[in-house]
Design an enzyme around this catalytic site. Sequence first.
Site, PDB file in Angstrom:
ATOM      1  N   ASN A  28       0.210  -7.456  17.899  1.00 63.61           N
ATOM      2  CA  ASN A  28      -0.575  -8.081  17.037  1.00 63.61           C
ATOM      3  C   ASN A  28      -1.754  -8.168  17.792  1.00 63.61           C
ATOM      4  OD1 ASN A  28      -0.385  -9.316  13.986  1.00 63.61           O
ATOM      5  ND2 ASN A  28      -1.893 -10.519  15.084  1.00 63.61           N
ATOM      6  N   CYS A  54       4.702  -5.788 -17.492  1.00 60.46           N
ATOM      7  CA  CYS A  54       4.295  -6.803 -18.354  1.00 60.46           C
ATOM      8  C   CYS A  54       4.376  -8.080 -17.866  1.00 60.46           C
ATOM      9  CB  CYS A  54       5.314  -6.516 -19.725  1.00 60.46           C
ATOM     10  SG  CYS A  54       4.854  -8.069 -20.821  1.00 60.46           S
ATOM     11  N   CYS A 110       1.428  -5.022 -23.560  1.00 60.24           N
ATOM     12  CA  CYS A 110       2.824  -4.364 -23.678  1.00 60.24           C
ATOM     13  C   CYS A 110       3.083  -4.518 -25.110  1.00 60.24           C
ATOM     14  CB  CYS A 110       3.769  -5.323 -22.895  1.00 60.24           C
ATOM     15  SG  CYS A 110       5.369  -4.948 -23.197  1.00 60.24           S
ATOM     16  N   CYS A 112       7.456  -9.936 -20.383  1.00 60.82           N
ATOM     17  CA  CYS A 112       8.872  -9.269 -20.169  1.00 60.82           C
ATOM     18  C   CYS A 112       9.300  -8.695 -19.131  1.00 60.82           C
ATOM     19  CB  CYS A 112       9.201  -8.817 -21.592  1.00 60.82           C
ATOM     20  SG  CYS A 112       8.378  -7.053 -21.494  1.00 60.82           S
ATOM     21  N   ASP A 161       0.730  -1.295   0.064  1.00 58.23           N
ATOM     22  CA  ASP A 161       0.016   0.143   0.027  1.00 58.23           C
ATOM     23  C   ASP A 161       0.739   1.446   0.018  1.00 58.23           C
ATOM     24  OD1 ASP A 161       0.873   0.264   2.564  1.00 58.23           O
ATOM     25  OD2 ASP A 161      -1.035  -0.707   3.316  1.00 58.23           O
ATOM     26  N   THR A 184       1.318  -8.843  11.489  1.00 60.07           N
ATOM     27  CA  THR A 184       1.467  -9.878  10.379  1.00 60.07           C
ATOM     28  C   THR A 184       1.003 -11.271  11.153  1.00 60.07           C
ATOM     29  OG1 THR A 184       2.464 -11.087   8.702  1.00 60.07           O
ATOM     30  CG2 THR A 184       3.851 -10.040  10.658  1.00 60.07           C
ATOM     31  N   SER A 185      -0.018 -12.219  10.219  1.00 57.48           N
ATOM     32  CA  SER A 185      -0.171 -13.420  10.930  1.00 57.48           C
ATOM     33  C   SER A 185       1.023 -14.303  10.875  1.00 57.48           C
ATOM     34  CB  SER A 185      -1.389 -14.075   9.826  1.00 57.48           C
ATOM     35  OG  SER A 185      -1.119 -13.998   8.570  1.00 57.48           O
ATOM     36  N   HIS A 243       6.697  -7.542  -1.377  1.00 55.44           N
ATOM     37  CA  HIS A 243       5.566  -7.972  -2.156  1.00 55.44           C
ATOM     38  C   HIS A 243       5.446  -7.145  -3.087  1.00 55.44           C
ATOM     39  CE1 HIS A 243       4.161 -11.136   1.197  1.00 55.44           C
ATOM     40  NE2 HIS A 243       5.270 -11.436   0.832  1.00 55.44           N
TER      41      HIS A 243
HETATM   42  N1  APR Z   1      -2.786  -3.803  15.006  1.00 54.44           N
HETATM   43  C1  APR Z   1      -2.214  -5.058  15.169  1.00 54.44           C
HETATM   44  N2  APR Z   1      -2.330  -5.982  14.267  1.00 54.44           N
HETATM   45  C2  APR Z   1      -3.452  -6.203  13.536  1.00 54.44           C
HETATM   46  C3  APR Z   1      -4.443  -5.006  13.517  1.00 54.44           C
HETATM   47  C4  APR Z   1      -3.918  -3.926  14.259  1.00 54.44           C
HETATM   48  N3  APR Z   1      -4.828  -2.651  14.375  1.00 54.44           N
HETATM   49  N4  APR Z   1      -5.324  -5.338  12.842  1.00 54.44           N
HETATM   50  C5  APR Z   1      -5.130  -6.544  12.338  1.00 54.44           C
HETATM   51  N5  APR Z   1      -4.068  -6.949  13.010  1.00 54.44           N
HETATM   52  C6  APR Z   1      -3.557  -8.496  12.834  1.00 54.44           C
HETATM   53  C7  APR Z   1      -4.273  -9.612  12.431  1.00 54.44           C
HETATM   54  O1  APR Z   1      -4.732 -10.003  13.796  1.00 54.44           O
HETATM   55  C8  APR Z   1      -3.454 -10.727  11.823  1.00 54.44           C
HETATM   56  O2  APR Z   1      -2.933 -11.400  12.567  1.00 54.44           O
HETATM   57  O3  APR Z   1      -2.667  -8.342  11.640  1.00 54.44           O
HETATM   58  C9  APR Z   1      -2.813  -9.490  11.032  1.00 54.44           C
HETATM   59  C10 APR Z   1      -2.816  -9.477   9.635  1.00 54.44           C
HETATM   60  O4  APR Z   1      -2.584 -10.716   8.935  1.00 54.44           O
HETATM   61  P1  APR Z   1      -2.941 -11.040   7.240  1.00 54.44           P
HETATM   62  O5  APR Z   1      -4.279 -10.618   6.960  1.00 54.44           O
HETATM   63  O6  APR Z   1      -2.726 -12.499   7.082  1.00 54.44           O
HETATM   64  O7  APR Z   1      -1.704 -10.322   6.515  1.00 54.44           O
HETATM   65  P2  APR Z   1      -0.318 -10.390   6.195  1.00 54.44           P
HETATM   66  O8  APR Z   1       0.473 -11.311   7.454  1.00 54.44           O
HETATM   67  O9  APR Z   1       0.204  -9.188   6.042  1.00 54.44           O
HETATM   68  O10 APR Z   1      -0.387 -11.357   4.908  1.00 54.44           O
HETATM   69  C11 APR Z   1       0.828 -11.850   4.262  1.00 54.44           C
HETATM   70  O11 APR Z   1      -0.333 -12.535   2.854  1.00 54.44           O
HETATM   71  O12 APR Z   1      -1.953 -12.647   0.926  1.00 54.44           O
HETATM   72  C12 APR Z   1      -0.676 -12.369   1.453  1.00 54.44           C
HETATM   73  O13 APR Z   1       0.550 -10.911  -0.090  1.00 54.44           O
HETATM   74  C13 APR Z   1      -0.359 -11.074   0.908  1.00 54.44           C
HETATM   75  O14 APR Z   1       1.435  -9.823   1.976  1.00 54.44           O
HETATM   76  C14 APR Z   1       0.221 -10.509   2.343  1.00 54.44           C
HETATM   77  C15 APR Z   1       0.673 -11.982   2.804  1.00 54.44           C
END
Ligand code: APR
Length: 244
Positions: A213, A127, A148, A130, A104, A188-189, A119
């Site tokens: 998280n 393209c 392209c 290429c 983003d 991140t999850s 990512h």
């Molecule tokens: N503060 C902290 N954590 C948060 C908040 C917040 N306000 N809101 C949501 N979360 C947590 C959720 O609980 C979850 O564990 O952020 C995490 C988001 O996880 P995902 O949706 O799985 O995102 P991400 O880990 O970035 O995914 C990885 O997967 O689909 C692909 O390429 C895509 O980059 C992405 C990758």
Amino acid sequence: MSAIDNKLIDRLRKAKKVAVLTGAGISAESGVPTFRGNDGLWKKFRAEELATVDAFMDNPALVWEWYLFRRDLMSKVEPNPGHYALVELENLFNDFTLITQNVDGLHRRAGSKNILELHGNITLNKCFDCGKAFEGTVDISLGELPKCACGGKIRPDVVWFGELLPAAAINKAFEASQEAEVFLSIGTSAIVHPAASLPVEAKRHGACLVEINLDPTPLTALADYAYQGKSGEILPQIVERLKS
Ligand code: APR
């Protein structure tokens, strides 16, 4: 919300090298939907069903519709206190690497500098055949998708499931993780690899591992400090404590 541990603040004060990994959660408070939360579905599709080469080959218009929807949404949102706290954190350390899985661009807009976008970036096109950058606009309402000069279809310049990450970015990310004295995994999850390996690699090389998280993740048990809550609330607290 959990108070920030004194020992973590001491550890951060002594640290020279800090690395951070962010995921969709850090942008959630800006209004960008996460991938795996309750808001993660788009027209009943999961990200794994749309962000793939196969999905683009089968139905490029559908994949583009999803990306244009997200591109539009992301162009209208603003960085939140979590993004700005990371800018302040960067200013407190000589060696600070911000690794993000987000496409983003909100870290850059907030003012972070040493960013590794693992990512890609949703505002860019390339393209499919290429790889050449495509500067033009993509308008699916015209019925035909842009091509392209080589004849290849234009696609978003992001990394899809099953694709390799940009080599320079992922190599630098592993290096920064291995050298970090403190590593923060934020929003991140922690299930999509290779990004999810970075915190584990950091810990294996002796880093103090911090997780911020909303929910527990596979990383939580490994973390030295795990703060369950919003990154836009916890990160500013860490910065305030460091500055006081
Ligand atoms: N503060 C902290 N954590 C948060 C908040 C917040 N306000 N809101 C949501 N979360 C947590 C959720 O609980 C979850 O564990 O952020 C995490 C988001 O996880 P995902 O949706 O799985 O995102 P991400 O880990 O970035 O995914 C990885 O997967 O689909 C692909 O390429 C895509 O980059 C992405 C990758």
